[in-house]
Design a protein around this motif. Structure first.
Motif, PDB file in Angstrom:
ATOM      1  N   HIS A   4     -23.139 -27.008 -57.653  1.00 32.50           N
ATOM      2  CA  HIS A   4     -22.603 -28.284 -57.214  1.00 32.50           C
ATOM      3  C   HIS A   4     -22.564 -29.205 -58.433  1.00 32.50           C
ATOM      4  CE1 HIS A   4     -23.947 -26.573 -53.393  1.00 32.50           C
ATOM      5  NE2 HIS A   4     -23.153 -27.434 -52.777  1.00 32.50           N
ATOM      6  N   ILE A   5     -21.424 -29.843 -58.645  1.00 33.07           N
ATOM      7  CA  ILE A   5     -21.282 -30.823 -59.718  1.00 33.07           C
ATOM      8  C   ILE A   5     -20.891 -32.155 -59.085  1.00 33.07           C
ATOM      9  CG2 ILE A   5     -20.056 -31.497 -61.803  1.00 33.07           C
ATOM     10  CD1 ILE A   5     -21.820 -29.047 -62.195  1.00 33.07           C
ATOM     11  N   VAL A   6     -21.741 -33.149 -59.247  1.00 35.56           N
ATOM     12  CA  VAL A   6     -21.436 -34.497 -58.768  1.00 35.56           C
ATOM     13  C   VAL A   6     -20.666 -35.211 -59.871  1.00 35.56           C
ATOM     14  CG1 VAL A   6     -22.390 -36.626 -57.850  1.00 35.56           C
ATOM     15  CG2 VAL A   6     -23.569 -34.460 -57.430  1.00 35.56           C
ATOM     16  N   LEU A   7     -19.507 -35.750 -59.530  1.00 35.50           N
ATOM     17  CA  LEU A   7     -18.584 -36.273 -60.537  1.00 35.50           C
ATOM     18  C   LEU A   7     -18.183 -37.711 -60.214  1.00 35.50           C
ATOM     19  CD1 LEU A   7     -15.579 -34.404 -62.083  1.00 35.50           C
ATOM     20  CD2 LEU A   7     -15.223 -36.688 -61.149  1.00 35.50           C
ATOM     21  N   ASP A   8     -18.101 -38.521 -61.261  1.00 36.29           N
ATOM     22  CA  ASP A   8     -17.601 -39.887 -61.103  1.00 36.29           C
ATOM     23  C   ASP A   8     -16.837 -40.277 -62.368  1.00 36.29           C
ATOM     24  OD1 ASP A   8     -17.793 -42.450 -59.371  1.00 36.29           O
ATOM     25  OD2 ASP A   8     -18.246 -43.148 -61.390  1.00 36.29           O
ATOM     26  N   ILE A   9     -15.794 -41.071 -62.195  1.00 33.73           N
ATOM     27  CA  ILE A   9     -14.999 -41.533 -63.342  1.00 33.73           C
ATOM     28  C   ILE A   9     -14.907 -43.063 -63.328  1.00 33.73           C
ATOM     29  CG2 ILE A   9     -13.609 -39.423 -63.373  1.00 33.73           C
ATOM     30  CD1 ILE A   9     -11.285 -41.127 -62.201  1.00 33.73           C
ATOM     31  N   GLU A  10     -14.606 -43.624 -64.490  1.00 31.84           N
ATOM     32  CA  GLU A  10     -14.199 -45.020 -64.610  1.00 31.84           C
ATOM     33  C   GLU A  10     -12.811 -45.037 -65.229  1.00 31.84           C
ATOM     34  OE1 GLU A  10     -15.825 -47.494 -63.332  1.00 31.84           O
ATOM     35  OE2 GLU A  10     -17.628 -46.335 -62.822  1.00 31.84           O
ATOM     36  N   THR A  11     -12.029 -46.046 -64.874  1.00 33.73           N
ATOM     37  CA  THR A  11     -10.640 -46.111 -65.314  1.00 33.73           C
ATOM     38  C   THR A  11     -10.287 -47.518 -65.807  1.00 33.73           C
ATOM     39  OG1 THR A  11      -9.819 -46.700 -63.101  1.00 33.73           O
ATOM     40  CG2 THR A  11     -10.005 -44.349 -63.622  1.00 33.73           C
ATOM     41  N   THR A  12      -9.143 -47.616 -66.480  1.00 34.99           N
ATOM     42  CA  THR A  12      -8.686 -48.919 -66.984  1.00 34.99           C
ATOM     43  C   THR A  12      -8.158 -49.810 -65.873  1.00 34.99           C
ATOM     44  OG1 THR A  12      -6.468 -48.044 -67.433  1.00 34.99           O
ATOM     45  CG2 THR A  12      -8.086 -47.965 -69.241  1.00 34.99           C
ATOM     46  N   GLY A  13      -7.869 -49.242 -64.728  1.00 36.10           N
ATOM     47  CA  GLY A  13      -7.350 -49.987 -63.578  1.00 36.10           C
ATOM     48  C   GLY A  13      -7.216 -49.064 -62.390  1.00 36.10           C
ATOM     49  N   LEU A  14      -6.710 -49.589 -61.292  1.00 38.12           N
ATOM     50  CA  LEU A  14      -6.717 -48.826 -60.044  1.00 38.12           C
ATOM     51  C   LEU A  14      -5.495 -47.941 -59.832  1.00 38.12           C
ATOM     52  CD1 LEU A  14      -8.094 -51.525 -57.549  1.00 38.12           C
ATOM     53  CD2 LEU A  14      -9.345 -49.657 -58.672  1.00 38.12           C
ATOM     54  N   ASN A  15      -4.356 -48.300 -60.429  1.00 34.36           N
ATOM     55  CA  ASN A  15      -3.113 -47.615 -60.084  1.00 34.36           C
ATOM     56  C   ASN A  15      -2.577 -46.742 -61.210  1.00 34.36           C
ATOM     57  OD1 ASN A  15      -2.887 -48.821 -57.482  1.00 34.36           O
ATOM     58  ND2 ASN A  15      -2.185 -50.717 -58.453  1.00 34.36           N
ATOM     59  N   ILE A  16      -2.389 -45.477 -60.881  1.00 35.33           N
ATOM     60  CA  ILE A  16      -1.814 -44.544 -61.849  1.00 35.33           C
ATOM     61  C   ILE A  16      -0.391 -44.944 -62.218  1.00 35.33           C
ATOM     62  CG2 ILE A  16      -1.075 -42.141 -62.159  1.00 35.33           C
ATOM     63  CD1 ILE A  16      -3.362 -41.335 -60.294  1.00 35.33           C
ATOM     64  N   ILE A  17       0.344 -45.448 -61.247  1.00 37.64           N
ATOM     65  CA  ILE A  17       1.753 -45.779 -61.491  1.00 37.64           C
ATOM     66  C   ILE A  17       1.896 -46.919 -62.496  1.00 37.64           C
ATOM     67  CG2 ILE A  17       2.572 -44.929 -59.266  1.00 37.64           C
ATOM     68  CD1 ILE A  17       2.578 -47.794 -58.257  1.00 37.64           C
ATOM     69  N   ASP A  18       0.830 -47.675 -62.726  1.00 36.56           N
ATOM     70  CA  ASP A  18       0.857 -48.744 -63.724  1.00 36.56           C
ATOM     71  C   ASP A  18       0.397 -48.257 -65.089  1.00 36.56           C
ATOM     72  OD1 ASP A  18       1.756 -50.611 -61.863  1.00 36.56           O
ATOM     73  OD2 ASP A  18      -0.279 -51.155 -61.260  1.00 36.56           O
ATOM     74  N   GLY A  19       0.230 -46.942 -65.223  1.00 39.97           N
ATOM     75  CA  GLY A  19      -0.132 -46.370 -66.516  1.00 39.97           C
ATOM     76  C   GLY A  19      -1.610 -46.417 -66.839  1.00 39.97           C
ATOM     77  N   HIS A  20      -2.458 -46.582 -65.826  1.00 36.88           N
ATOM     78  CA  HIS A  20      -3.897 -46.649 -66.089  1.00 36.88           C
ATOM     79  C   HIS A  20      -4.461 -45.260 -66.337  1.00 36.88           C
ATOM     80  CE1 HIS A  20      -4.396 -50.882 -65.665  1.00 36.88           C
ATOM     81  NE2 HIS A  20      -3.701 -50.888 -64.539  1.00 36.88           N
ATOM     82  N   ARG A  21      -5.554 -45.221 -67.104  1.00 35.22           N
ATOM     83  CA  ARG A  21      -6.092 -43.963 -67.595  1.00 35.22           C
ATOM     84  C   ARG A  21      -7.594 -43.883 -67.359  1.00 35.22           C
ATOM     85  NH1 ARG A  21      -2.610 -41.885 -71.589  1.00 35.22           N
ATOM     86  NH2 ARG A  21      -3.878 -39.994 -71.391  1.00 35.22           N
ATOM     87  N   ILE A  22      -8.137 -42.686 -67.493  1.00 36.75           N
ATOM     88  CA  ILE A  22      -9.576 -42.456 -67.386  1.00 36.75           C
ATOM     89  C   ILE A  22     -10.252 -42.873 -68.693  1.00 36.75           C
ATOM     90  CG2 ILE A  22     -11.370 -40.687 -67.202  1.00 36.75           C
ATOM     91  CD1 ILE A  22      -9.526 -39.112 -65.373  1.00 36.75           C
ATOM     92  N   ILE A  23     -11.387 -43.577 -68.573  1.00 33.51           N
ATOM     93  CA  ILE A  23     -12.128 -43.983 -69.772  1.00 33.51           C
ATOM     94  C   ILE A  23     -13.559 -43.438 -69.785  1.00 33.51           C
ATOM     95  CG2 ILE A  23     -10.795 -46.068 -70.197  1.00 33.51           C
ATOM     96  CD1 ILE A  23     -12.978 -47.654 -68.797  1.00 33.51           C
ATOM     97  N   GLU A  24     -14.005 -42.870 -68.679  1.00 32.79           N
ATOM     98  CA  GLU A  24     -15.353 -42.287 -68.647  1.00 32.79           C
ATOM     99  C   GLU A  24     -15.409 -41.212 -67.573  1.00 32.79           C
ATOM    100  OE1 GLU A  24     -20.090 -43.580 -68.217  1.00 32.79           O
ATOM    101  OE2 GLU A  24     -18.519 -45.011 -67.705  1.00 32.79           O
TER     102      GLU A  24
END
Length: 230
Positions: A4-24
């Motif tokens: 089991h791998i527990v996973l979490d990410i942080e991003t530059t914003g909420l919407n992919i369509i606005d070009g936001h990306r993963i930062i952590e």
């Protein structure tokens, strides 16, 4: 038994369509219901600024991320780490959507292609605690999991909290009724008489030390509410 791998990410914003990306990306490994400490953690240079609302949540500035690896540089190590594992995510649609986007930009298949399956703890919590708040913070409070070390959201910090929440939600309830019962051929319930001359064997010094260590861990994770230490 699969990992089991527990996973979490942080991003530059909420919407992919606005070009936001993963930062952590933060990952915590669980094997045999034990958190192993074999974690995976990356800060990622997204090549853009974070929205102010997102920055207020995670605190990861453009300056801090400028010299971090790009997603293309960590993708293979990340996929090798999660390969064929069951992935535990809170609100999986959000995280998986961003992971699929990052992978597609590099010509990779969708995230689910590389793993065993995904378990969404938000959906689990909604079934267990219908009609209640089921954010990660709310679940930590409900299961007495300390958040004292967290001032901002973070991929690894939140993955560590979610790992504790997942184990608490899936622990189950033990039956503490020690009076065994049997049914005879006439379906009349008969109680087994427990003898009163059972020999008592006291714990030795080493066993007492181990017992107190376990109680101390329970006390720590329950914010001082371990009744057996009182």
């Amino acid at each position: 038994m699969h990992r089991h791998i527990v996973l979490d990410i942080e991003t530059t914003g909420l919407n992919i369509i606005d070009g936001h990306r993963i930062i952590e990306i933060g990952c915590v490994e669980i094997k045999n219901r034990q958190i192993t400490g074999n974690n995976l953690h990356y800060y990622i240079n997204p090549g853009r600024d974070s929205e102010k609302s997102a920055l207020a949540i995670h605190g990861l500035t453009t300056k801090f991320l400028k010299n971090k690896s790009k997603f293309s540089e960590i993708v293979d190590n990340f996929l090798n780490y999660v390969s064929n594992s069951e992935i535990i995510i809170h609100n999986a649609a959000f995280d998986v959507g961003f992971l699929d986007m990052e992978l597609s930009l590099l010509g990779y298949s969708n995230f689910t292609k590389y793993i065993y399956r995904i378990t969404d703890t938000l959906l689990m919590a909604r079934k267990i605690h219908t009609g209640k708040r089921n954010s990660l913070d709310a679940l930590c409070d409900r299961y007495n999991i300390s958040k004292i070390h967290r001032t901002l959201h973070g991929g690894l910090l939140d993955a560590e909290l979610l790992a504790e929440v997942y184990l608490a939600m899936t622990r189950g309830q033990s039956n503490l009724n020690f009076k065994p019962k049997i049914n005879n051929s006439n379906n009349i319930e008969t109680k087994i008489k427990i003898p009163n001359n059972i020999p008592i064997k006291l714990a030795n010094s080493n066993e007492l030390v181990e017992h107190n260590m376990i109680l101390s861990k329970i006390d720590k994770h329950s914010n001082g509410r371990c009744i057996w230490k009182k």
